[in-house]
Write a protein that holds these residues in place. Sequence first.
Motif, PDB file in Angstrom:
ATOM      1  N   UNK A   1       0.832  -1.210   0.000  1.00 33.05           N
ATOM      2  CA  UNK A   1       0.000   0.000   0.000  1.00 33.05           C
ATOM      3  C   UNK A   1       0.862   1.254   0.000  1.00 33.05           C
ATOM      4  N   UNK A   2       2.037   1.168   0.598  1.00 35.92           N
ATOM      5  CA  UNK A   2       2.924   2.327   0.627  1.00 35.92           C
ATOM      6  C   UNK A   2       3.343   2.728  -0.780  1.00 35.92           C
ATOM      7  N   UNK A   3       3.668   1.743  -1.607  1.00 35.97           N
ATOM      8  CA  UNK A   3       4.064   2.031  -2.990  1.00 35.97           C
ATOM      9  C   UNK A   3       2.867   2.549  -3.773  1.00 35.97           C
ATOM     10  N   UNK A   4       1.739   1.860  -3.668  1.00 31.81           N
ATOM     11  CA  UNK A   4       0.537   2.285  -4.396  1.00 31.81           C
ATOM     12  C   UNK A   4       0.105   3.674  -3.945  1.00 31.81           C
ATOM     13  N   UNK A   5       0.112   3.917  -2.649  1.00 31.31           N
ATOM     14  CA  UNK A   5      -0.313   5.216  -2.135  1.00 31.31           C
ATOM     15  C   UNK A   5       0.511   6.362  -2.692  1.00 31.31           C
ATOM     16  N   UNK A   6       1.797   6.134  -2.863  1.00 31.94           N
ATOM     17  CA  UNK A   6       2.677   7.172  -3.417  1.00 31.94           C
ATOM     18  C   UNK A   6       2.387   7.432  -4.892  1.00 31.94           C
ATOM     19  N   UNK A   7       1.717   6.486  -5.555  1.00 31.79           N
ATOM     20  CA  UNK A   7       1.413   6.626  -6.976  1.00 31.79           C
ATOM     21  C   UNK A   7       0.095   7.345  -7.227  1.00 31.79           C
ATOM     22  N   UNK A   8      -0.709   7.545  -6.179  1.00 27.01           N
ATOM     23  CA  UNK A   8      -2.044   8.114  -6.323  1.00 27.01           C
ATOM     24  C   UNK A   8      -2.075   9.567  -5.873  1.00 27.01           C
ATOM     25  N   UNK A   9      -2.910  10.369  -6.532  1.00 27.99           N
ATOM     26  CA  UNK A   9      -3.094  11.745  -6.093  1.00 27.99           C
ATOM     27  C   UNK A   9      -3.840  11.752  -4.755  1.00 27.99           C
ATOM     28  N   UNK A  10      -3.741  12.853  -4.037  1.00 24.78           N
ATOM     29  CA  UNK A  10      -4.430  12.961  -2.748  1.00 24.78           C
ATOM     30  C   UNK A  10      -5.949  12.906  -2.916  1.00 24.78           C
ATOM     31  N   UNK A  11      -6.455  13.399  -4.042  1.00 29.02           N
ATOM     32  CA  UNK A  11      -7.908  13.390  -4.282  1.00 29.02           C
ATOM     33  C   UNK A  11      -8.325  12.238  -5.211  1.00 29.02           C
ATOM     34  N   UNK A  12      -7.542  11.176  -5.216  1.00 25.84           N
ATOM     35  CA  UNK A  12      -7.812   9.974  -6.014  1.00 25.84           C
ATOM     36  C   UNK A  12      -9.241   9.477  -5.781  1.00 25.84           C
ATOM     37  N   UNK A  13      -9.869   8.990  -6.863  1.00 25.33           N
ATOM     38  CA  UNK A  13     -11.186   8.358  -6.752  1.00 25.33           C
ATOM     39  C   UNK A  13     -11.160   7.001  -7.450  1.00 25.33           C
ATOM     40  N   UNK A  14     -12.022   6.120  -6.963  1.00 23.45           N
ATOM     41  CA  UNK A  14     -12.125   4.759  -7.474  1.00 23.45           C
ATOM     42  C   UNK A  14     -13.600   4.443  -7.697  1.00 23.45           C
ATOM     43  N   UNK A  15     -13.899   3.874  -8.860  1.00 23.43           N
ATOM     44  CA  UNK A  15     -15.269   3.478  -9.171  1.00 23.43           C
ATOM     45  C   UNK A  15     -15.274   2.064  -9.735  1.00 23.43           C
ATOM     46  N   UNK A  16     -16.331   1.334  -9.388  1.00 23.18           N
ATOM     47  CA  UNK A  16     -16.555  -0.007  -9.911  1.00 23.18           C
ATOM     48  C   UNK A  16     -18.048  -0.268  -9.797  1.00 23.18           C
ATOM     49  N   UNK A  17     -18.524  -1.416 -10.281  1.00 23.27           N
ATOM     50  CA  UNK A  17     -19.941  -1.717 -10.087  1.00 23.27           C
ATOM     51  C   UNK A  17     -20.340  -1.783  -8.606  1.00 23.27           C
ATOM     52  N   UNK A  18     -19.365  -1.956  -7.711  1.00 23.75           N
ATOM     53  CA  UNK A  18     -19.652  -2.007  -6.272  1.00 23.75           C
ATOM     54  C   UNK A  18     -19.348  -0.709  -5.543  1.00 23.75           C
ATOM     55  N   UNK A  19     -18.536   0.133  -6.115  1.00 21.07           N
ATOM     56  CA  UNK A  19     -18.074   1.357  -5.445  1.00 21.07           C
ATOM     57  C   UNK A  19     -18.226   2.531  -6.395  1.00 21.07           C
ATOM     58  N   UNK A  20     -18.990   3.528  -5.968  1.00 19.09           N
ATOM     59  CA  UNK A  20     -19.244   4.670  -6.837  1.00 19.09           C
ATOM     60  C   UNK A  20     -18.441   5.880  -6.394  1.00 19.09           C
ATOM     61  N   UNK A  21     -17.316   6.091  -7.056  1.00 19.85           N
ATOM     62  CA  UNK A  21     -16.529   7.301  -6.862  1.00 19.85           C
ATOM     63  C   UNK A  21     -16.068   7.461  -5.406  1.00 19.85           C
ATOM     64  N   UNK A  22     -15.474   6.397  -4.846  1.00 15.36           N
ATOM     65  CA  UNK A  22     -14.999   6.470  -3.461  1.00 15.36           C
ATOM     66  C   UNK A  22     -13.627   7.132  -3.412  1.00 15.36           C
TER      67      UNK A  22
END
Length: 113
Positions: A23-44
């Motif tokens: 998660x440390x590596x992935x977290x450094x790759x994402x913007x602070x206002x990163x969003x994620x969407x899927x059929x289960x998660x809407x813009x989290x």
Amino acid sequence: MNAVIPREQAVRDLYAAYLADRKDIAGAMLTEDFTFSSPRDDHIDRAAHFERCWPKDPLFRAIYIEFLAVNGDEAVVRYRAEKLDGTSFANMESLRFRGDRIAAVEVYFGRNL
């Protein structure tokens, strides 16, 4: 001076970090206002993404990137994931970059294999 990682390699590195539970590596790759969407998660947001989408215990044996295309600030990837229980599935994802970091991921669920 830090070298800029090409976006194709950044996408591969993100999946490798997920598989390695880094998660440390992935977290450094994402913007602070990163969003994620899927059929289960809407813009989290990124906190909810790490809570919901990163298994607490190892879940995957392998993730195989079968298709990866980058056009400007967007990448599209199709992958096959093999779980430790022997089942597998295929998904597609759209990743949007802002600068050298990933700002959004949208997952489109595929089928079980």
